[in-house]
Design an enzyme around this catalytic site. Structure first.
Site, short mmCIF file in Angstrom:
data_model
loop_
_atom_site.label_atom_id
_atom_site.label_comp_id
_atom_site.label_asym_id
_atom_site.label_seq_id
_atom_site.Cartn_x
_atom_site.Cartn_y
_atom_site.Cartn_z
N ASN A 169 -36.00 -21.65 15.71
CA ASN A 169 -34.73 -21.34 16.41
C ASN A 169 -33.66 -22.34 15.20
O ASN A 169 -32.83 -21.90 14.81
CB ASN A 169 -34.76 -22.03 17.57
CG ASN A 169 -35.04 -21.00 18.78
OD1 ASN A 169 -35.18 -19.78 18.52
ND2 ASN A 169 -35.41 -21.76 19.96
N SER B 183 -48.26 -36.26 19.56
CA SER B 183 -47.06 -37.35 20.07
C SER B 183 -47.16 -37.90 21.27
O SER B 183 -47.94 -37.49 21.98
CB SER B 183 -45.83 -36.41 19.70
OG SER B 183 -45.70 -35.65 21.01
N TYR C 170 -45.25 -37.38 23.73
CA TYR C 170 -44.83 -36.10 24.51
C TYR C 170 -46.32 -35.57 24.69
O TYR C 170 -46.43 -34.87 25.98
CB TYR C 170 -43.75 -35.25 23.90
CG TYR C 170 -43.92 -33.98 24.44
CD1 TYR C 170 -43.70 -33.47 25.94
CD2 TYR C 170 -44.16 -32.88 23.71
CE1 TYR C 170 -43.60 -32.39 26.09
CE2 TYR C 170 -44.49 -31.67 23.94
CZ TYR C 170 -44.09 -31.36 25.25
OH TYR C 170 -44.24 -29.99 25.72
N HIS C 171 -46.55 -35.01 23.79
CA HIS C 171 -47.89 -33.99 23.90
C HIS C 171 -49.14 -34.82 24.77
O HIS C 171 -49.64 -33.95 25.38
CB HIS C 171 -48.42 -33.54 22.40
CG HIS C 171 -47.47 -32.81 21.88
ND1 HIS C 171 -46.73 -32.82 20.68
CD2 HIS C 171 -47.48 -31.43 21.86
CE1 HIS C 171 -46.12 -31.69 20.33
NE2 HIS C 171 -46.38 -30.87 21.07
N CYS D 256 -36.33 -22.74 29.05
CA CYS D 256 -37.36 -21.54 29.64
C CYS D 256 -37.10 -21.43 31.14
O CYS D 256 -37.39 -20.27 31.63
CB CYS D 256 -38.73 -22.22 29.42
SG CYS D 256 -39.29 -22.85 27.90
N THR E 67 -48.96 -27.42 27.11
CA THR E 67 -48.48 -26.83 25.69
C THR E 67 -49.77 -26.94 24.89
O THR E 67 -51.00 -27.60 24.87
CB THR E 67 -47.67 -28.21 24.68
OG1 THR E 67 -47.32 -27.77 23.70
CG2 THR E 67 -48.33 -29.66 25.04
N THR F 86 -35.43 -26.60 6.89
CA THR F 86 -36.01 -27.86 6.76
C THR F 86 -37.26 -27.63 6.94
O THR F 86 -38.15 -27.88 8.17
CB THR F 86 -35.45 -28.84 7.74
OG1 THR F 86 -35.50 -28.13 9.14
CG2 THR F 86 -33.68 -29.06 7.59
N TYR G 229 -41.02 -29.23 6.90
CA TYR G 229 -41.63 -30.51 6.60
C TYR G 229 -42.68 -30.48 5.95
O TYR G 229 -43.78 -30.01 6.18
CB TYR G 229 -41.93 -31.28 8.28
CG TYR G 229 -40.56 -31.40 9.18
CD1 TYR G 229 -39.32 -31.24 8.48
CD2 TYR G 229 -40.70 -31.64 10.19
CE1 TYR G 229 -38.18 -31.65 9.61
CE2 TYR G 229 -39.77 -31.75 11.41
CZ TYR G 229 -38.23 -31.59 10.83
OH TYR G 229 -37.26 -31.67 11.46
N LYS H 80 -48.46 -34.46 28.45
CA LYS H 80 -49.05 -33.15 28.80
C LYS H 80 -50.71 -33.11 29.30
O LYS H 80 -51.20 -32.67 29.98
CB LYS H 80 -48.92 -32.04 27.67
CG LYS H 80 -47.19 -31.75 27.81
CD LYS H 80 -46.90 -31.11 29.11
CE LYS H 80 -45.52 -30.57 28.82
NZ LYS H 80 -44.84 -29.82 29.96
#
Ligand code: NAD
Ligand code: USQ
Length: 382
Positions: free
Chosen positions: A240, A179, A181-182, A12, A144, A253, A255, A185
């Site tokens: 993507n 997660s 990661y989240h 980004c 996010t 894929t 999930y 944030k």
């Protein structure tokens, strides 16, 4: 305006830095290049061959005559950060410089700690640097949509008005991220909110959805300016990944059942949203939150769209349900507001057949670079 783009060597950030330069801002890029290092550690690589940052910037200069300042270092190192800010004198800082993969953060304890320290400490350092020496600077921070999780009520933009025992208040919207990661944030959002309330800083938190696409006007100008496009099971994101899987004949894929709904946006809208946020800054003391996505899709819908576009191009595209490596609801309510950026003038690029065609063609161009061993997910949540 002097705009410093932290994380400007990333997906980004690179597209945004060039876009802002094209709009006439004086742009600096600050990046530790750690993302290139993590790719090497994971033995993953972007689909597109990205040039070293110095070469990218030389090419941009040759094409446009513009020189972008470059600061290579880690924002967790306060001395480096403050020295860079003093040299550049930013009026706005766009902060993309974090570890941004949910699976990476769930690999093990070490990766969870790395993610939260990198993200939370980096942002805290930035807040202190702004408090001490750049209190008028506007922070535009990438958050996010996943901070909210998937509540069974409508998702507002940052705040919700609640009535409780006969009294009423407008409070930060509850967060239930999925997660480590989240979660980082969410911690950032609390710290930035605090810095605005207590120190009077000004900030915009952009709760961005999943970004797709690769070409922007500027990164499409030359092969040496090409942006990264991740497809591996750690850093690759849903749409993507599906386009690249379709190009190499790998089953898409999905999930679990694929009912997970998320907000999505084209990378051309990412760069425009940042421009809009910078041009209409938050007020001193204001912690402004925008939900930055243009459309909602569930994962299965996306896969079916890619299948249809791929088949129209003569590709053999199969959609397959894989056991979900994550712990997440696969059927749920999801209705999020996103009016504030539209009110500022965003004209969305909606996901259309033409975009899928161009993304598929792009993936076909580089398909020989795909390492199929990197496609399936290896990280699980439990
Ligand atoms: P990316 O990994 O491509 O880029 C991040 C860049 O930040 C990298 O170049 C990396 O080297 C740099 N960086 C990381 N930690 C740093 C540190 N401590 N000091 C200096 N530089 C550092 O990621 P991206 O996809 O461009 O995401 C950018 C931001 O946008 C992230 O904060 C991410 O959470 C957010 N975001 C991304 C998406 C998406 O779909 N890609 C969606 C929503 C939000
Ligand atoms: N998914 C699949 N198949 C895949 C990849 C993903 O079904 O091959 C599913 C996931 O289970 C999940 C959804 O697609 O339900 C989104 O996953 P993702 O990997 O595309 O995105 P996510 O992990 O949420 O993270 C990405 C970026 C992150 C950003 C976030 C925005 O990596 O930086 O914060 O999108 S959001 O999802 O809105 O929180």
């Amino acid at each position: 305006m002097n705009v410093l783009v932290i994380g400007g060597d990333g997906y980004c950030g690179w597209a945004t830095a060039l876009h802002l330069a094209k709009q006439g801002h004086r742009v600096g890029i600050l990046d530790s290049l750690v993302r290139r290092h993590w790719d090497l550690q994971l033995q993953a690589d972007t689909l597109t061959p990205i040039a070293p940052i110095q070469q990218r910037l030389r090419r941009w200069h040759a094409l446009t005559g513009q020189t972008l300042d470059l600061f290579i270092g880690d924002i967790c190192n306060y001395e480096f950060l403050i020295a860079s800010l003093r040299q550049f004198q930013p009026e706005a800082i766009v902060h993309f410089g974090e570890q941004r993969s949910a699976p990476f953060s769930m690999i093990d304890r070490e990766h969870a700690v790395l993610t939260q320290v990198n993200n939370v400490v980096g942002t805290l350092n930035l807040l202190y640097a702004m408090k001490e020496e750049f209190p008028a600077c506007h922070l535009v921070k990438l958050g996010t949509m996943g901070e909210y999780g998937t509540p069974n009520i409508d998702i507002e933009e940052g705040y919700i008005t609640i009535e409780h025992n006969g009294r009423k208040d407008t409070l930060p919207y509850p967060k239930q991220p999925g997660s480590m990661y989240h979660l980082s944030k969410v911690h950032d959002s609390h710290n930035i909110h605090f810095a605005c309330r207590i120190w009077g800083l000004r900030a915009t938190d952009l709760n961005q959805g999943v970004v797709y696409g690769v070409l922007t006007d500027e990164t499409g100008m030359d092969e040496l300016l090409v942006n990264r496009l991740d497809y591996d099971g750690v850093f690759g994101t849903a749409l993507n990944r599906f386009c690249i899987q379709a190009a190499v004949g790998h089953p898409l894929t999905v999930y679990g059942r694929g009912g997970q709904t998320r907000g999505f946006l084209d990378i051309r809208d990412t760069v425009r949203c940042i421009e809009l946020a910078i041009n209409a800054p938050a007020q001193p003391g204001e912690f402004r939150v925008f939900n930055q996505f243009t459309e909602l899709f569930n994962v299965l819908e996306l896969a079916l769209k890619v299948q249809e576009a791929g088949r129209a191009m003569g590709l053999k595209v199969e959609v397959q349900n894989f056991p979900n490596p994550r712990v997440e609801l696969e059927e749920h309510y999801f209705n999020a507001k996103n009016t504030q950026l539209l009110d500022l003038g965003l004209q969305p690029h909606l996901l259309s057949d033409s975009l899928l065609d161009s993304l598929l063609n792009f993936a076909l161009k580089y398909k020989d670079r795909v390492d199929e061993a990197q496609i399936l997910p290896k990280v699980t949540w439990k």
